[in-house]
Each structure stands twice: as C-alpha cells, then as structure tokens.
Enzyme design. Structure first.
Site, PDB file in Angstrom:
ATOM      1  N   HIS A 176       0.828  -1.203   0.000  1.00  0.00           N
ATOM      2  CA  HIS A 176       0.000   0.000   0.000  1.00  0.00           C
ATOM      3  C   HIS A 176       0.871   1.266   0.000  1.00  0.00           C
ATOM      4  O   HIS A 176       0.662   2.187  -0.790  1.00  0.00           O
ATOM      5  CB  HIS A 176      -0.903  -0.030   1.237  1.00  0.00           C
ATOM      6  CG  HIS A 176      -1.894   1.084   1.305  1.00  0.00           C
ATOM      7  ND1 HIS A 176      -3.222   0.910   1.018  1.00  0.00           N
ATOM      8  CD2 HIS A 176      -1.744   2.398   1.619  1.00  0.00           C
ATOM      9  CE1 HIS A 176      -3.852   2.067   1.146  1.00  0.00           C
ATOM     10  NE2 HIS A 176      -2.976   2.982   1.525  1.00  0.00           N
ATOM     11  N   GLU A 201       1.558   3.764  -3.418  1.00  0.00           N
ATOM     12  CA  GLU A 201       1.244   5.193  -3.299  1.00  0.00           C
ATOM     13  C   GLU A 201       2.452   6.057  -3.665  1.00  0.00           C
ATOM     14  O   GLU A 201       2.337   7.017  -4.429  1.00  0.00           O
ATOM     15  CB  GLU A 201       0.772   5.479  -1.866  1.00  0.00           C
ATOM     16  CG  GLU A 201       0.377   6.918  -1.614  1.00  0.00           C
ATOM     17  CD  GLU A 201      -0.823   7.356  -2.445  1.00  0.00           C
ATOM     18  OE1 GLU A 201      -1.663   6.491  -2.787  1.00  0.00           O
ATOM     19  OE2 GLU A 201      -0.896   8.548  -2.780  1.00  0.00           O
ATOM     20  N   LYS A 248       3.285   5.878  -7.440  1.00  0.00           N
ATOM     21  CA  LYS A 248       2.349   6.659  -8.250  1.00  0.00           C
ATOM     22  C   LYS A 248       2.704   8.136  -8.203  1.00  0.00           C
ATOM     23  O   LYS A 248       2.732   8.815  -9.231  1.00  0.00           O
ATOM     24  CB  LYS A 248       0.905   6.453  -7.751  1.00  0.00           C
ATOM     25  CG  LYS A 248       0.300   5.133  -8.187  1.00  0.00           C
ATOM     26  CD  LYS A 248      -1.191   5.078  -7.903  1.00  0.00           C
ATOM     27  CE  LYS A 248      -1.503   5.200  -6.428  1.00  0.00           C
ATOM     28  NZ  LYS A 248      -2.930   5.079  -6.115  1.00  0.00           N
ATOM     29  N   ASN A 249       2.990   8.629  -7.003  1.00  0.00           N
ATOM     30  CA  ASN A 249       3.358  10.043  -6.854  1.00  0.00           C
ATOM     31  C   ASN A 249       4.653  10.354  -7.589  1.00  0.00           C
ATOM     32  O   ASN A 249       4.765  11.378  -8.259  1.00  0.00           O
ATOM     33  CB  ASN A 249       3.504  10.406  -5.372  1.00  0.00           C
ATOM     34  CG  ASN A 249       2.167  10.686  -4.720  1.00  0.00           C
ATOM     35  OD1 ASN A 249       1.577  11.723  -4.925  1.00  0.00           O
ATOM     36  ND2 ASN A 249       1.682   9.723  -3.954  1.00  0.00           N
TER      37      ASN A 249
END
Ligand code: W6P
Length: 373
Positions: free
Chosen positions: A214, A218, A221-222
């Site tokens: 998780h 995240e 992606k950023n």
C-alpha cells in the site's frame, strides 16, 4: 509483533478487544468539532460504528462453542464489509464541511488529530479482524494461512515472517507503471539498489505485505506522476535504495520529478488539503495517476503502526526522496495504538496558540510549523 496481533481462539478475548477499540474511538467521534459531526457522511460512519459495536458485544456473554465461533467469524466478515468505505465517506464528510463552513485553524488541527487517530484505530481493528478470520475462519482461511498454501506456508494470518521486500517493491512498481503507461503512454524505469545484504538476495522482514505494498504503490504513483509531468523527452528512472541496517530497514524512492516547495511537503499529509472529490466511476479508464484521496497520510499511518515512519524530502527544482522506515527488530515493531484518555480529549478543545517567534504568523495554519510528534 506476531504475539500482539494474534487473536486468541477463545471467543472471550476476541470480542472484548475489538469492543474496547470500538468503544475508544466512538468516544472520540463524540468529541469531533460539532460542525463536522453534523455532516451527513460523518453521521453515517458513526452509525456503522454503533451498529458494529452492538453486534460485537452480543458475543461477549455467550459460551465459545464451535457454532458460536463460526457465527462470530461470519459477523466479523460482515462488519469488515460494512466499514469498507469508511475512508472515502469520511473524506466526503470533510468536503461537506469545507463547502458549508469556514474552517478555522483550531478546527482544522482537531480534524487532523482526530483523523490520524481514527484511521490508525481502523488499521488496528481491521488487522485484528483479518487475523481472526484468516486464522480461525472456515474453509479458505485455515488452509491458506495455517497450513500455508501459496506462500510457502509461512504466513501467520496476514503477517509474513519472511516478507520479501524486493518482491513487494517490484510488484508495486509494476502496478504503478501499468497505470502510468495507460495515462502518459510512457513511464520511468526502475533502478533498484540493495545495501546491507548482497545484491540480488531477498531482504526478508517480518511484516504485513499488504501494508508495505500500500505504501510503496502510493509513493511510486506520486513519483511517476511527478516525473512524467516534469520531464521533456525520455523520463529519468525512479531509483530505489533498499537498506538493511541494525535498527531500521529503509526503502528510499528517489524521483527526478522537479520536486515540491518545502511549504507544500507538510500539506501533503493534511487531510484538509488532500481532500478532493473522488473521480467518477465513468472516468475509471482514464484516472490520473494520483493526487486525490488520502494516500499519503494513510500510508504514513501504516508505517507508524509498527513504529516505523514515512517521510518526504524534496529539493524544489530537482526531485523528491520518499523514505519508508521499518523496524529491523521485530520486538520493537509492535502496535502503536491511539488510547482515549484525558490527554486526548484535551486536544479537541485546544486553546489558540500565540506566536512566541517573530517574523510571521505562526498560528496553527503555518505550513512549516514543527511537527507535533
Ligand atoms: C513528488 C511529490 C511526491 C510525493 C510523494 C512521493 C514522491 C513525490 N514526488 O514530486
């Protein structure tokens, strides 16, 4: 770590523990800023908690016969489903508040304090539910997690005592890359370096792979979004340094995506700033990579749940480093839980702070104000 999160098969402790955690956070919900409590979405979440609490305490008095145990498991699964959308629903509540009221710095601070504790409590309760249903549930659960199908038999519920960090990094990278390619038609490569253990060897830790995934997903992606929005021509790679230390295991994800100003770094972890409307379902073919929702603050809670951390360090004009810290020693990686007491209730009625430094308004709204922790 394993000992703290294993539910006992005796029904006496399972429901009691969950009921206590539910009761704790329900007392805090009651202390929320009134304006927020009145928002329809927050009311809905509150109702879910009340219903689940009632259902759990039903089991406290009954004898733990096999039939009761399986009913209890079924009830837990039902409760887990009921609470599946708590995060977007609370986010909706915060949006409702922002749209209907002017939010002052004190209220904003209370909301940040509450949501950190509320989501941490939720992570811990879901961990208990998952452990219980995986270890004591019928059918699938027993075989997959005790006899171990699929993961070499080593899992204890959702805990993997030899969680392969390298594997999880690659998995998270690939899935972020998939989204990135679809949106930008290109994506940065992955450059992975290992330190502290020989390269190419796995770096096993005791961890919950889904939590690690998780956080990494995240951050990837950023990082990818920043790189794709910033670069001209071929995107520079995202570098990952994996380090096994004595005390910490670090995963550092470095992008050359142009970075963010220092004043924005802290805002990325604020619920009041990172709340944006959910993209509609019909847009799902073409959703932007990241930039909505509570991805970063919740990822940091996952890291802190086992006494690790997640930090961002950016050089504006160049790029950003994101570091996940995990405890290398499992005896230090026990749960970090919010407890409800007089101290916590005080935080909901904070007195406005006066500046004791010159040179600007250092109220609760100042982005670079030192972290409270
Ligand atoms: C950025 C902003 C950000 C947030 C989290 C992780 C990586 C990055 N890169 O530019």
């Amino acid at each position: 770590m394993a000992t703290t999160v294993l539910s006992s098969p005796q029904i006496g402790t399972g429901p009691a523990r969950r009921a206590l955690r539910l009761a704790n956070i329900m007392k805090e919900i009651a202390l929320l800023p009134e304006n927020l409590l009145r928002m329809p979405s927050v009311g809905l979440v509150n109702q879910w908690y009340e219903r689940s609490f009632e259902e759990i305490i039903q089991f406290e008095k009954v004898d733990p016969e096999p039939d009761v145990l399986s009913k209890f498991c079924e009830r837990l699964v039902h409760i887990r489903n009921r609470h599946a959308d708590v995060v977007p629903t609370m986010a909706q509540g915060v949006l409702e508040l922002k749209e209907s009221h002017e939010v002052d710095a004190v209220t904003e601070h209370s909301i940040q304090y509450f949501l950190d504790r509320f989501y941490m409590s939720r992570i811990s309760i879901r961990m208990l539910i998952n452990q219980h249903t995986l270890l004591f549930g019928e059918t699938l659960g027993k075989q997959a997690s005790v006899n171990g199908i699929g993961n070499g038999g080593r899992h204890i519920g959702s805990i993997d005592p030899a969680c392969d960090v390298v594997g999880v990094v690659r998995d998270a990278y690939e899935n972020a890359k998939f989204l990135c390619d679809r949106y930008y038609l290109d994506s940065p490569d992955l450059e992975l370096m290992q330190h502290g253990v020989p390269s190419g060897r796995p770096m096993p830790i005791v961890y919950v792979p889904s939590h690690l995934y998780h956080m990494l997903f995240e951050l990837f992606k950023n990082a990818m979004r920043a790189v794709m929005e910033h670069c001209e021509g071929s995107p520079p790679p995202v570098q990952v340094n994996l380090v096994q230390g004595q005390e910490d295991i670090c995963v550092k994800i470095s992008d050359r995506g142009g970075g963010i100003p220092r004043s924005v770094t802290d805002l990325l972890f604020k619920y009041m700033y990172s709340t944006a409307p959910q993209p509609s379902k019909s847009d799902s073919q073409n959703v932007p990579l990241a930039g909505y929702g509570y991805g970063l603050p919740i990822s940091r809670l996952y890291a802190r749940y086992f006494h690790g951390d997640l930090v961002l360090l950016s050089c504006e004009g160049y790029g950003t480093d994101a570091v996940i810290y995990m405890k290398a020693l499992t005896n230090e990686a026990n749960e970090l839980l919010p407890v409800f007491n007089k101290t916590s209730s005080k935080f909901y009625r904070p007195t406005a702070q006066l500046a004791d430094w010159s040179g600007g308004v250092h109220n609760l709204n100042t982005p670079n104000r030192d972290k409270e922790k």
